[in-house]
Scaffold this motif. Structure first.
Motif, PDB file in Angstrom:
ATOM      1  N   GLU A 152       7.497   1.288  -1.190  1.00  0.00           N
ATOM      2  CA  GLU A 152       6.290   1.665  -1.920  1.00  0.00           C
ATOM      3  C   GLU A 152       6.465   2.832  -2.880  1.00  0.00           C
ATOM      4  OE1 GLU A 152       6.417   1.264   1.386  1.00  0.00           O
ATOM      5  OE2 GLU A 152       6.384   3.265   2.251  1.00  0.00           O
ATOM      6  N   ASN A 174      -7.358   9.362   3.552  1.00  0.00           N
ATOM      7  CA  ASN A 174      -6.580   9.809   2.397  1.00  0.00           C
ATOM      8  C   ASN A 174      -7.125   9.174   1.117  1.00  0.00           C
ATOM      9  OD1 ASN A 174      -4.662  10.161   0.399  1.00  0.00           O
ATOM     10  ND2 ASN A 174      -2.931   9.528   1.668  1.00  0.00           N
ATOM     11  N   ASN A 212      -5.040   4.704  -5.528  1.00  0.00           N
ATOM     12  CA  ASN A 212      -3.875   3.948  -5.990  1.00  0.00           C
ATOM     13  C   ASN A 212      -4.042   2.441  -5.859  1.00  0.00           C
ATOM     14  OD1 ASN A 212      -2.561   6.254  -6.707  1.00  0.00           O
ATOM     15  ND2 ASN A 212      -1.445   6.435  -4.779  1.00  0.00           N
ATOM     16  N   THR A 217      -6.378   9.553  -1.990  1.00  0.00           N
ATOM     17  CA  THR A 217      -5.393   9.116  -2.980  1.00  0.00           C
ATOM     18  C   THR A 217      -4.954   7.684  -2.743  1.00  0.00           C
ATOM     19  OG1 THR A 217      -4.601  11.340  -2.679  1.00  0.00           O
ATOM     20  CG2 THR A 217      -3.387   9.982  -4.227  1.00  0.00           C
ATOM     21  N   SER A 218      -4.840   7.321  -1.459  1.00  0.00           N
ATOM     22  CA  SER A 218      -4.357   5.974  -1.169  1.00  0.00           C
ATOM     23  C   SER A 218      -5.364   4.926  -1.651  1.00  0.00           C
ATOM     24  CB  SER A 218      -4.068   5.813   0.328  1.00  0.00           C
ATOM     25  OG  SER A 218      -5.259   5.855   1.071  1.00  0.00           O
ATOM     26  N   VAL A 277       0.227   4.432   5.138  1.00  0.00           N
ATOM     27  CA  VAL A 277      -1.125   3.923   5.339  1.00  0.00           C
ATOM     28  C   VAL A 277      -1.174   3.050   6.582  1.00  0.00           C
ATOM     29  CG1 VAL A 277      -1.848   4.035   2.924  1.00  0.00           C
ATOM     30  CG2 VAL A 277      -0.789   1.949   3.783  1.00  0.00           C
ATOM     31  N   GLY A 314       0.850  -1.194   0.000  1.00  0.00           N
ATOM     32  CA  GLY A 314       0.000   0.000   0.000  1.00  0.00           C
ATOM     33  C   GLY A 314       0.878   1.233   0.000  1.00  0.00           C
ATOM     34  N   ASP A 315       0.255   2.384  -0.193  1.00  0.00           N
ATOM     35  CA  ASP A 315       1.001   3.636  -0.240  1.00  0.00           C
ATOM     36  C   ASP A 315       1.784   3.889   1.045  1.00  0.00           C
ATOM     37  OD1 ASP A 315      -0.142   3.922  -2.657  1.00  0.00           O
ATOM     38  OD2 ASP A 315      -1.061   5.884  -2.278  1.00  0.00           O
ATOM     39  N   SER A 316       2.657   4.873   0.995  1.00  0.00           N
ATOM     40  CA  SER A 316       3.399   5.278   2.186  1.00  0.00           C
ATOM     41  C   SER A 316       2.427   5.780   3.245  1.00  0.00           C
ATOM     42  CB  SER A 316       4.352   6.431   1.850  1.00  0.00           C
ATOM     43  OG  SER A 316       5.294   6.020   0.927  1.00  0.00           O
ATOM     44  N   TYR A 368      -5.118   0.785   2.556  1.00  0.00           N
ATOM     45  CA  TYR A 368      -5.228   2.197   2.226  1.00  0.00           C
ATOM     46  C   TYR A 368      -5.651   2.921   3.494  1.00  0.00           C
ATOM     47  CZ  TYR A 368     -10.333   1.792   2.030  1.00  0.00           C
ATOM     48  OH  TYR A 368     -11.644   1.589   2.354  1.00  0.00           O
ATOM     49  N   ASP A 369      -5.619   4.233   3.428  1.00  0.00           N
ATOM     50  CA  ASP A 369      -5.872   5.055   4.596  1.00  0.00           C
ATOM     51  C   ASP A 369      -7.234   5.728   4.406  1.00  0.00           C
ATOM     52  OD1 ASP A 369      -5.952   7.119   6.405  1.00  0.00           O
ATOM     53  OD2 ASP A 369      -3.948   7.895   5.975  1.00  0.00           O
TER      54      ASP A 369
END
Lengths: 644, 205
Positions: free
Chosen positions: B68, B92, B98, B94-95, B19, B15-17, B88-89
């Motif tokens: 990530e 957020n 993505n 965007t997360s 999260v 996952g994204d940074s 994901y968060d």
């Protein structure tokens, strides 16, 4: 030792990871990782002793990591180092000796990790392309017709629709679409089972090429093919109703007639039904998940529709195909000249040239003085261009630019040369453009159709306007005498209210860039920052030592670095934000000379070139020069690192 | 009494940074949480044994911390993964956006066999992504969906247990043994936490 005595570790990182050897050997290691693991796996199956040995080692080791885990450790090393250095930086005071070395270390590590990643991506792409050629009847040489290395840009599975001459759907097939840097290839998937097993082994018949076309002849449009379909569907439907009526009439015929019987009409109805179903199917394709591809066929244009599982995928494909097409245009093939031709690592993508716009004026001595472009609505760009031959008169032209046309929509004359322009629309009330005049005033013009003058304001010190920057509800105006004035527009009015002005420097305020709540500007020998919220000078950094005849011209902050140019100079200077240590000085005149000699020998490089504009964004630093060149440098992506 | 696991499954968290991948592992394996995230240097994976009605299973949980930002190198982590927890968060957007590119990245390298679980983390905070939005993405990507909080611990063990159960049932199904719990894949699993029952879909990939 360095740590015990001086608390310094940054330099150690820089020294260890700046060598090209590091990149090469890690790159080989990472790119070979999967092959190596496959060999380990096969050996484990073939040689039980080997497997037993590995198990034994694993259970007796303290970490309990298996071989895969151990082999992964070097891969994990870089992101871990990055995280450690970031963590350390967070806890290092600004005046600490190790601050700058740590920031440099972070840049070094990040650049290395980024390159490793790009090498791996390149390696994967070329492996994919090789696998595709091995598993299909596709024949591709390693180079394109014009001698570039052929690269895979994107491949993916989707449904491809073929249409007959009437624009009706003929058939739908699952396909593999492959985009290289010079062509678009469509393959049918002939051996699906093999394909989904992950393509182990080679079988010549996994894919079969249906068509391949050069990007120069392929046309791509968003959505399904043109609306001819709609008309067709209507005629099909009215024919269907007629045929049904005919069937009823035929049924009532009393005596047999040659060639006119119920089965014949029924057959027509059945055929038409199939056609209608196909047309409906085509029309029910959601517009937002397909694109239309057209290319010249033997007789006429071939039209194919590509349907993607998600609309987001469609957007990605449309974007990557359009960019690949753009990159193949002559203006882009030759325009970018790598300053460092031995740099095999130039994998970064330069910006693409869209088109050239000539500003026709009837006076030859007129020169473009300043230009300003903005997008009031998506897909429309308004370009305001000011040309003048002296300081007392300027001609401002407005161009309306859409994807397929450029039109000059307005011309007007103003009574002093225009120094700068800015689009400022604080309360979303009206679209207007402000002109900053040599004569020391601001003019506001409507940018919606009428282009009439809305406002005229004289500067508090009557000084020449150098630069304007609109940010949120305020308009900041930098003047020749080093004053910065702030204006605002009260809600619901079209007035311009003067808020206050401050003197920020002794020289002309030549640059204003808002970054993280701060305005960065240049005045005289100093780089100044202004706190935008309180409108107070925050700091002044003097970059010029006594005796130097230099005036700071442009500045942009990137991470912990300041890129600065001086008036009349052709150097890009990088300063460390905290210590103001000059880390790098790049003289662009040699690059410019090499370029003009190599590519455009007819351009005279005798004139001393200067840097006239400087912008950073998208991890790139762009510098414009007085002789019309644009130079681009890649920048690192991590916040807190020092660019280089 | 230490029990020997019948089976070890490899699970990776991606996952994204920011999260909360490392925090989720920390919560599940040690039942702790710290706001101050320090990089983990030594350990690249954690082992956790789960005892269910069907037997003892071990999860080998890999953290791809810090990778990530990149796309190609992290794929090495997906090798032979049985399960992927994609975080994901919920504060957020965007997360969540993505997630799709993560899914295609996972499928390209781990193959179509890995069970993917989509987890919306940080439900203890003021969310900007609704349950429905996350659930819709999960349905599209054929992933199991659950919302968790690594900070409060809400649903964290449940997520890992559910993943274990799916992996186990799928394996038994593959070996011709009918699923023992009677929860057929492609149906809904119920997870009870804090007196609240959450239902989530299990889709066979």
């Amino acid at each position: 030792m360095d740590w015990d005595n001086h608390e310094c570790i940054g330099r150690t990182f820089v020294a260890s990871f700046s060598k090209s050897m590091v990149l090469e050997c890690y790159s080989d290691y990472i790119n070979n990782f999967n092959t190596a693991m496959d060999i380990v796996r096969k050996t484990c199956v073939r040689k039980p002793q080997f497997l037993a040995f590995l198990r034994d080692r694993q259970s007796s080791s303290s970490s309990r990591l298996n071989l895969y885990g151990l082999m992964l450790k070097p891969v994990q090393r870089f992101p871990q180092f990055i995280m450690i250095v970031q963590d350390l930086l967070k806890r290092t005071p600004d005046n600490h000796n190790d601050k700058l070395p740590l920031q440099l270390a972070l840049t070094e590590l990040e650049t290395l990790a980024e390159r490793l990643n790009r090498h791996k991506a390149e390696d994967e792409d070329s492996a994919h392309l090789r696998a595709l050629i091995e598993n299909s009847n596709l024949k591709l040489s390693t180079h394109t017709k014009d001698g570039r290395v052929r690269k895979l840009l994107k491949q993916g599975e989707m449904r491809e629709c073929e249409h007959n001459v009437d624009g009706l759907l003929e058939r739908v097939k699952d396909s593999l679409i492959v985009l290289t840097n010079d062509m678009l290839i469509c393959c049918s998937i002939t051996n699906r089972r093999q394909y989904h097993r992950g393509g182990g082994g080679t079988s010549k018949d996994m894919f079969k090429v249906r068509w391949r076309e050069g990007l120069d002849v392929v046309e791509v449009t968003d959505g399904p093919p043109q609306a001819e379909n709609e008309v067709k569907r209507e005629t099909l439907h009215s024919d269907f109703i007629l045929l049904q009526k005919i069937a009823k009439l035929v049924e009532n015929l009393q005596s047999p007639h040659e060639g006119l019987s119920l089965p014949v009409v029924d057959k027509c109805i059945a055929d038409l039904e199939i056609k209608i179903r196909q047309a409906e199917q085509m029309a029910s394709q959601p517009d937002d998940s397909c694109i239309t591809v057209q290319f010249p066929g033997k007789l006429e244009k071939v039209t194919r529709t590509l349907i993607f599982p998600y609309s987001s995928q469609k957007d990605e494909w449309l974007d990557v195909i359009s960019k690949a097409k753009l990159a193949n245009e002559p203006s882009n093939l030759d325009s970018w000249f790598s300053a460092n031709s031995s740099d095999s690592d130039s994998l970064w993508k330069p910006p693409l040239f869209l088109r050239c716009l000539s500003a026709h004026t009837s006076y030859n001595e007129f020169q473009v003085q300043c230009a300003y472009a903005f997008m009031p609505v998506p897909h429309v760009t308004l370009l305001w261009l000011s040309c003048s031959a002296s300081t007392v008169l300027a001609v401002v032209s407005v161009y309306y630019i859409t994807d397929d046309r450029v039109e000059k929509v307005h011309v007007m004359q103003v009574e002093s040369s225009v120094q700068c322009m800015e689009h400022w629309n604080p309360n979303n009330s009206i679209h207007s453009v402000w002109l900053g005049m040599e004569s020391g005033c601001l003019l506001e013009y409507s940018s919606e159709g009428t282009y009439r003058k809305l406002n005229e304001v004289t500067m508090p010190t009557m000084s020449t306007v150098m630069i304007m920057k609109a940010y949120r509800n305020n308009l900041y105006v930098g003047l020749l005498d080093g004053t910065l004035a702030m204006y605002t527009r009260p809600k619901g009015t079209n007035d311009l209210n003067y808020v206050s002005s401050i003197v920020v420097g002794t020289g002309p305020l030549s640059c204003l860039s808002p970054i993280d709540g701060m305005l960065w500007g240049c005045s005289g020998n100093d780089v100044v920052t202004i706190d935008m919220e309180n409108f107070k000078p925050e700091s002044t950094r003097c970059l010029v030592t006594d005796g130097e005849q230099l005036v700071v011209n442009l500045v942009t902050r990137v991470g912990s670095g300041l890129w600065v140019t001086f008036c009349e100079e052709c150097n890009l200077n990088l300063y460390h934000l905290d210590s103001l240590e000059r880390l790098q000085e790049i003289n662009l005149s040699r690059v410019i000379r090499d370029f003009t000699q190599d590519v455009e020998p007819h351009v005279s490089s005798a004139d001393k070139s200067m840097i006239t504009s400087l912008v950073s964004g998208n991890w790139q630093l762009l510098a414009g020069t007085s002789n019309g060149l644009l130079l681009v440098m890649p920048l690192p992506k991590l916040p807190g690192s020092v660019p280089k | 009494v230490a029990k020997t696991p019948d089976r070890i499954f490899k699970v990776i968290l991606v996952g994204d940074s920011n999260v909360g991948k490392s925090s989720a592992i920390q919560r599940f394996c040690f039942n702790t949480f710290s706001d101050d995230r320090r990089p983990t240097l030594d350990i690249t994976f954690q082992m956790k044994t789960i005892v269910t009605a069907q037997g003892v299973t071990s999860l080998q949980i890999w953290d791809s911390a810090g990778q990530e930002r990149f796309r190609s190198v992290p794929r090495l982590y997906f090798r032979k993964a049985d399960g992927v927890m994609l975080l994901y968060d919920v504060t957020n957007e965007t997360s969540l956006k993505n997630v799709r590119s993560w899914i295609s990245n996972i499928k390209e390298s781990a193959g179509n066999n890995a069970v993917i679980m989509l987890l919306g983390n940080k439900v203890d905070k003021q969310r900007t992504v609704t349950w429905e939005e996350g659930h819709a993405v999960a349905l599209q990507c054929k992933a199991v969906f659950l919302e968790i909080s690594a900070k409060s611990g809400e649903n964290v063990p449940q997520a890992f247990e559910a993943l274990t159960r799916i992996l186990k049932e799928r394996e038994e199904g593959d070996m011709g043994i009918p699923p023992s719990t009677g929860t057929p894949l492609g149906e809904t699993i119920e997870v009870t936490s804090n007196n609240r029952t959450e239902r989530f879909d299990v889709a066979r990939l």
